[in-house]
Design a protein around this motif. Structure first.
Motif, PDB file in Angstrom:
ATOM      1  N   PHE A 116      18.147  43.194 -62.808  1.00  0.00           N
ATOM      2  CA  PHE A 116      17.175  44.206 -62.375  1.00  0.00           C
ATOM      3  C   PHE A 116      15.888  43.961 -63.158  1.00  0.00           C
ATOM      4  O   PHE A 116      15.895  43.977 -64.397  1.00  0.00           O
ATOM      5  CB  PHE A 116      17.705  45.621 -62.660  1.00  0.00           C
ATOM      6  N   ILE A 118      11.652  44.788 -62.620  1.00  0.00           N
ATOM      7  CA  ILE A 118      10.565  45.252 -61.738  1.00  0.00           C
ATOM      8  C   ILE A 118       9.431  44.233 -61.638  1.00  0.00           C
ATOM      9  O   ILE A 118       8.613  44.314 -60.726  1.00  0.00           O
ATOM     10  CB  ILE A 118      10.029  46.642 -62.155  1.00  0.00           C
ATOM     11  N   ASP A 171       6.929  46.435 -59.227  1.00  0.00           N
ATOM     12  CA  ASP A 171       7.235  47.228 -58.038  1.00  0.00           C
ATOM     13  C   ASP A 171       8.462  48.078 -58.374  1.00  0.00           C
ATOM     14  O   ASP A 171       9.481  47.543 -58.838  1.00  0.00           O
ATOM     15  CB  ASP A 171       7.517  46.268 -56.877  1.00  0.00           C
ATOM     16  N   ARG A 247      16.524  45.025 -45.102  1.00  0.00           N
ATOM     17  CA  ARG A 247      15.195  44.479 -44.747  1.00  0.00           C
ATOM     18  C   ARG A 247      15.340  42.974 -44.856  1.00  0.00           C
ATOM     19  O   ARG A 247      15.455  42.445 -45.973  1.00  0.00           O
ATOM     20  CB  ARG A 247      14.120  44.981 -45.715  1.00  0.00           C
ATOM     21  N   ILE A 260      15.710  40.363 -54.674  1.00  0.00           N
ATOM     22  CA  ILE A 260      15.252  39.063 -55.161  1.00  0.00           C
ATOM     23  C   ILE A 260      15.892  38.763 -56.518  1.00  0.00           C
ATOM     24  O   ILE A 260      15.902  39.613 -57.414  1.00  0.00           O
ATOM     25  CB  ILE A 260      13.701  39.064 -55.297  1.00  0.00           C
ATOM     26  N   SER A 288      22.352  49.012 -58.477  1.00  0.00           N
ATOM     27  CA  SER A 288      22.901  48.540 -57.192  1.00  0.00           C
ATOM     28  C   SER A 288      22.432  47.134 -56.815  1.00  0.00           C
ATOM     29  O   SER A 288      22.925  46.567 -55.839  1.00  0.00           O
ATOM     30  CB  SER A 288      22.581  49.539 -56.072  1.00  0.00           C
TER      31      SER A 288
END
Ligand code: ADP
Ligand code: MG
Length: 346
Positions: A116, A118, A171, A247, A260, A288
């Motif tokens: 994880f 960002i 993000d 998506r 990603i 997740s």
């Protein structure tokens, strides 16, 4: 005649009192769906009356819009966009709320061994799924060094964010919805609501239960939205499901989807779907994405170490893998892999 005259208003009064006694306060479930944060927001509350129920839903929806204004990377004037525009040059000061969520995201980077992150957005911004656009090898190679959460300099005293590597972007799409769901539940609790569901995209939190029983929440089949792979009974719990079918587009046999791998800059495909259960939706959202990047076994080791956290993964071969807390008792002893596998039911 006289007695009739007296009896008449008395009867009317008694009838009125009886009506008041039997008329239920209109306790019921009230629900609404709106499109906010680029996703589907669903709020359902159990309330004594329609006015209170709908006002509570209004309050949650307007807080979702507030969070979106603050944290959306689509909105150039959001504080998050200001970070992306200026933090390569100077420290950018933001509201404590946004600062704290960015700080918290680094905790999830730490416990997921960087799965994880960002700052994935330093490469991630080059994908456009609806338009079937993905970066070239050369573009990934040049942008990838900017993906590293450790290069975010977070100043706790001044709530500033500074990027220490050129070309960095962040993000919060991987944790913001879970965070917004938790704020929604806080708002409902403060209004005295005791039973509710708040969902933002793949992130859901359930407050209380459903008429004394748990809610049954479905995990869908990765390739068929009409098929349920399993259902999990939930009350007072959060649940996030991430999937490679949310998506995406397919090109030359490769699926390009929105999770990603920060180490490669490419879509992370070690599982097809990952569901996390934990007390808060910020936790479940923050966790997740892990199995997509690290694979089911490595992710299970992490999940099984965390108290109150459980997981269900669907592997590329279609096996369903459960964390220790969800494993059927008969499968517990002697299962060296630390996982239970079963074929998905259609
Ligand atoms: P949803 O948006 O429905 O809640 P997810 O929880 O699966 O879906 O989050 C996917 C989003 O997470 C992506 O759209 C992207 O914004 C963000 N993201 C993708 N890869 C990563 C990553 N490695 N670390 C952190 N966030 C990520
Ligand atoms: Mg999510």
């Amino acid at each position: 005649m006289r007695s009739r005259q007296l009896a008449h208003p008395l009867r009317a009064l008694l009838a009125l009192m009886a009506a008041i006694a039997v008329a239920p306060a209109h306790a019921a479930w009230y629900e609404r769906t709106e499109a906010i944060m680029g996703t589907r927001i669903y709020v359902e509350v159990w309330s004594e009356d329609a006015g209170k129920g709908n006002e509570a839903i209004d309050a949650v929806m307007s807080d979702m819009r507030r969070i979106d204004e603050l944290m959306s990377h689509y909105k150039p004037e959001s504080q998050l966009s200001r970070i992306n525009q200026h933090a390569n040059d100077e420290p950018v000061q933001v509201d404590k709320e946004l600062f704290d969520l960015i700080k918290l995201s680094t905790y999830y980077s730490q416990i997921t061994e960087g799965a994880f992150d960002i700052t994935y957005a330093s490469v991630g911004y080059m994908y456009d799924y609806p338009k079937h656009v993905h970066p070239t090898e050369a573009q990934i190679k040049s942008a990838l060094p900017a993906v590293n959460w450790r290069n975010m300099l977070l100043d706790e005293a001044h709530h500033t964010v500074r990027f220490e590597h050129p070309g960095m972007r962040i993000d919060l799409g991987g944790i913001g919805k879970g965070y917004a769901v938790d704020r929604g539940i806080d708002i409902l609790k403060a209004r005295g609501i005791q039973h509710a569901v708040v969902t933002a995209g793949g992130d859901t939190r359930i407050l209380g239960d459903h008429m004394g029983r748990p809610w049954l929440v479905a995990i869908r089949h990765p390739d068929d939205p009409t098929k349920v792979v399993t259902r999990i009974p939930l009350s007072d719990t959060a649940m996030s499901t991430s999937g490679d079918y949310e998506r995406y587009f397919d090109e030359d046999g490769v699926r390009y989807h929105h999770i990603i791998d920060p180490h490669t800059g490419r879509s992370a495909s070690k599982v097809r779907s990952a569901t996390i259960l934990a007390p808060t939706a910020t936790q479940t959202d923050g966790l997740s994405k892990t199995a997509f990047v690290l694979g089911a076994q490595k992710a299970l080791e992490i999940i099984n170490r965390l108290p109150d956290v459980d997981a269900v993964f669907i592997t590329p071969e279609g096996k369903i893998v459960y964390s220790n807390g969800l494993r059927p008792p008969s499968n517990r002893p002697g299962d060296e892999a630390g996982a239970t596998a079963a074929s998905p039911r259609g």
